[in-house]
Enzyme design. Structure first.
Site, mmCIF file in Angstrom:
data_model
loop_
_atom_site.group_PDB
_atom_site.id
_atom_site.type_symbol
_atom_site.label_atom_id
_atom_site.label_comp_id
_atom_site.label_asym_id
_atom_site.label_seq_id
_atom_site.Cartn_x
_atom_site.Cartn_y
_atom_site.Cartn_z
ATOM 1 N N CYS A 30 11.707 49.776 33.453
ATOM 2 C CA CYS A 30 10.549 49.182 32.794
ATOM 3 C C CYS A 30 9.906 50.249 31.927
ATOM 4 O O CYS A 30 9.154 51.094 32.407
ATOM 5 C CB CYS A 30 9.530 48.642 33.772
ATOM 6 S SG CYS A 30 8.107 48.031 32.856
ATOM 7 N N GLU A 35 12.481 45.604 30.798
ATOM 8 C CA GLU A 35 11.185 45.477 30.146
ATOM 9 C C GLU A 35 10.973 46.731 29.297
ATOM 10 O O GLU A 35 11.237 47.847 29.734
ATOM 11 C CB GLU A 35 10.096 45.343 31.233
ATOM 12 C CG GLU A 35 8.689 45.634 30.798
ATOM 13 C CD GLU A 35 8.156 44.695 29.740
ATOM 14 O OE1 GLU A 35 8.443 43.504 29.784
ATOM 15 O OE2 GLU A 35 7.431 45.195 28.863
ATOM 16 N N HIS A 76 -0.296 48.064 39.019
ATOM 17 C CA HIS A 76 -1.242 49.022 38.433
ATOM 18 C C HIS A 76 -2.678 48.680 38.836
ATOM 19 O O HIS A 76 -3.528 49.567 38.925
ATOM 20 C CB HIS A 76 -1.077 49.063 36.914
ATOM 21 C CG HIS A 76 0.255 49.609 36.514
ATOM 22 N ND1 HIS A 76 0.556 50.943 36.590
ATOM 23 C CD2 HIS A 76 1.377 48.992 36.083
ATOM 24 C CE1 HIS A 76 1.804 51.128 36.208
ATOM 25 N NE2 HIS A 76 2.334 49.958 35.905
ATOM 26 N N CYS A 110 5.659 44.182 36.482
ATOM 27 C CA CYS A 110 5.055 44.587 37.766
ATOM 28 C C CYS A 110 3.543 44.408 37.596
ATOM 29 O O CYS A 110 2.781 45.355 37.525
ATOM 30 C CB CYS A 110 5.415 46.008 38.131
ATOM 31 S SG CYS A 110 4.951 47.227 36.914
HETATM 32 NI NI1 NFE Z 1 6.584 47.592 34.420
HETATM 33 FE FE1 NFE Z 1 6.409 49.007 37.205
HETATM 34 C C1 NFE Z 1 7.086 48.685 38.874
HETATM 35 C C2 NFE Z 1 5.150 50.094 37.910
HETATM 36 S S1 NFE Z 1 7.394 50.714 36.459
HETATM 37 S S2 NFE Z 1 7.592 47.492 36.141
HETATM 38 O O1 NFE Z 1 7.544 48.398 39.831
HETATM 39 O O2 NFE Z 1 4.352 50.758 38.275
HETATM 40 O O3 NFE Z 1 8.617 51.216 36.699
#
Ligand code: NFE
Ligand code: MG
Length: 566
Positions: A545, A14, A68, A64
């Site tokens: 990512c 990603e 967040h 993911c």
């Molecule tokens: Ni965009 Fe993520 C995960 C986060 S980053 S995939 O797991 O936080 O590496």
């Protein structure tokens, strides 16, 4: 004479990642990891209501998607010392584990298996011999001749159509591809089956989170799922027992297919247990809080300096000062103004693009450090830390994995083999099995708590005058994620995300020490610099990512660069 390899962009990840390597006498001698995409979240949050930060930060990534949101509400709750109801913890924990299982299955089969598995060779495999091999490896009911033959025909039809699509530029026939046609065919069959299983476990996320990607049910103070066993429009027993069938269904795929395939790849590519270690200081945080304050967890975490498990130090709670004070980010080699290393609460983000400079600034990714040093994060760090913490289920699955690799390889493979490219895949499969067990436990805890008549899911937050600082951590699929917030009079004054792929993809730090991607590439043998499959194997093993790794915006909206789009 040395030569340069540039892979830009790296695909099956990603975001936008450029890897540059210097190769001398068939080996990588120097490496640069550069995040080339630039976008924005952290500065958008300034002056906003802390209760809505999770909705914005979740848009950092479409892969993911839950993580967040989780880290954000935890950061604000931490700043307010806000407890959350048990049901909310259990529902969040189910989202976290179901999402993690989905993510790990997609990573192994769809994002990285084709670095090891040759699809063209799979066309030559004998389906009957492949079925016999599959039945020797595990009791998986879909290792049948009929199913394998159908998969091979599907692949053949794709080749015959002349429209290879995403498979068109694979390194088929590369001399580093070592699997027999039957092993390739078995893995290709599981690649197709995995498409179904990643989808089914993601339904758990969609049901509890109202949609996926990007769940809708979080709130600072809990979750917004109303619980009422007797109502049709809430989280009911019928929905919860449907979730249970999804959890039960995927267990066999994880144990009889994913774990076994990773063991087979590890055994047939045993030389790769000695390649790709890189940075061996490991950071992982505990996760799946078991009480309303986040002082006990289902899965432990901590820090291992310099690969020495005996020096493991546990991270114990959402208030842990060893973690809180240990995290910093530097910008010496990143496209920001200045050269500093600061704690996230103290950072300011001023972009300044200079172009790629070997010894200067060369990436949009910052360089995080823990206790002053780069740290590797991710499933390998997570599994090693849980192992070091004496977590029995981790020991059980790690031992089973290492025994399976040893017996297939015909030689003893120990825990030290995990410090490697293959080790990252093995650890991800081990973690997937652990997440699956944990998901079942969290489901049972939720059912039992509802059975006791507790339907609470939310404690409303209140924001006092003055300044509060908070941090929230989460062990995401790619590793340790933390959000850091400074709140002033109920509004966000500063917000920083220190993300798994920032830890791993970061450039050299303030002391010029390489980041984990870079360090892991040094020493990698390269058979053909024109086809750098080996570089991709190691980089993909981290599951990059870059959307997550770079997530800031230029507040003045200056034009940075202009590209032509075909
Ligand atoms: Ni965009 Fe993520 C995960 C986060 S980053 S995939 O797991 O936080 O590496
Ligand atoms: Mg950041």
């Amino acid at each position: 004479m040395s030569e340069r390899i540039v892979i830009d962009p790296v695909t099956r990840i990603e975001g936008h990642l450029r890897i540059e390597c210097e190769v001398d006498q068939g080996k990588v001698v120097k490496a640069w990891s550069s995040g080339t995409m630039w976008r924005g979240i952290e500065l958008i949050l300034k002056d906003r209501d802390p209760r809505e930060a999770w909705i914005y930060t979740q848009r950092i990534c479409g892969v993911c998607t839950t993580v967040h949101a989780i880290a954000s509400v935890r950061a604000v709750e931490n700043a307010l010392a806000l407890e959350i109801p048990l049901n909310a913890q259990y529902i969040r924990n189910m989202l976290i584990t179901a999402h993690g299982i989905f993510d790990h299955i997609v990573h192994f089969y769809h994002l990285s298996a084709l670095d090891w598995v040759d699809l063209v060779s799979a066309l030559k495999g004998d389906p009957r011999a492949t079925a016999a091999l599959g039945q020797k490896l595990s009791g998986w009911h879909r290792n049948s001749y009929e199913e394998i033959k159908a998969s091979q025909e599907k692949l053949q039809a794709l080749v015959d159509s002349g429209q290879l699509g995403i498979y068109g530029s694979g390194y088929w026939g590369h001399q580093a591809m070592k699997l027999a046609p039957e092993v390739n065919l078995l893995a290709a069959t599981h690649y197709l089956q995995a498409l179904e299983y990643q989808r089914s476990i993601n339904q758990v996320v969609a049901i509890l989170g109202s949609k996926t990607p990007h769940i809708q049910n979080l709130a600072v103070g809990g979750v917004s799922n109303p619980i009422n066993p007797n109502s049709q429009s809430t989280l009911t027993m019928e929905r919860l027992f449907y979730i249970k069938t999804l959890i039960d269904e995927i267990g066999a795929f994880i144990h009889d297919v994913y774990m076994k395939d990773v063991a087979a790849v590890g055994a047939f590519y045993a030389d790769w247990t000695g390649i790709g270690a890189g940075v061996t200081s490991y950071l992982a945080v505990p996760d799946l809080p078991m009480n309303s304050t986040g002082t006990t967890f289902d899965l432990p975490g901590g820090y291992i300096p310099d690969g020495d498990i005996s020096k493991f130090q546990e991270i114990k709670s959402f208030q842990d000062t060893f973690f809180r004070d240990g995290v910093k980010e530097g910008i010496k080699h990143s496209y920001y103004d200045g050269d500093w290393t600061k704690h996230p609460w103290e950072e300011e983000t001023v972009p300044k693009f200079t172009g790629f400079q070997d010894d200067g600034k060369y990436s949009w990714v910052k360089s995080p450090t823990f206790q002053g040093k780069p740290a590797q994060v991710g499933p390998l760090a997570n599994v090693l830390c849980m192992y070091a913490a004496g977590h029995e289920p981790t020991k059980k699955y790690a031992t089973a994995m290492l025994n399976a690799v040893s017996s297939l390889a015909g030689t003893k493979v120990g825990l030290g083999a995990l410090h490697s490219t293959i080790g990252r895949h093995a650890a991800r499969a081990i973690r997937c099995a652990l997440l699956h067990d944990a998901l079942g436990r969290q489901w049972q805890l939720l059912i039992d708590n509802i059975g006791r008549g507790d339907y609470a899911t939310f404690n409303p937050p209140t924001f006092p005058k003055g300044e509060q600082r908070g941090f929230g951590f989460h062990e995401a699929p790619r590793g340790t994620l933390s959000h850091w917030v400074v709140i002033q009079d109920g509004k966000i004054k500063n917000y920083q995300c220190v993300v798994p792929s920032t830890w791993n993809a970061g450039p050299r730090n303030g002391d010029d020490a390489m980041g984990p991607y870079e360090a892991s590439l040094v020493g990698t043998p390269i058979a053909d610099p024109k086809k750098p499959l080996e570089v991709l194997r190691t980089i993909h093993s981290f599951d990059p990512c870059l959307a997550c790794a770079i997530h800031l915006v230029d507040g003045d909206r200056q034009e940075i660069s202009r590209v032509k789009v075909l």
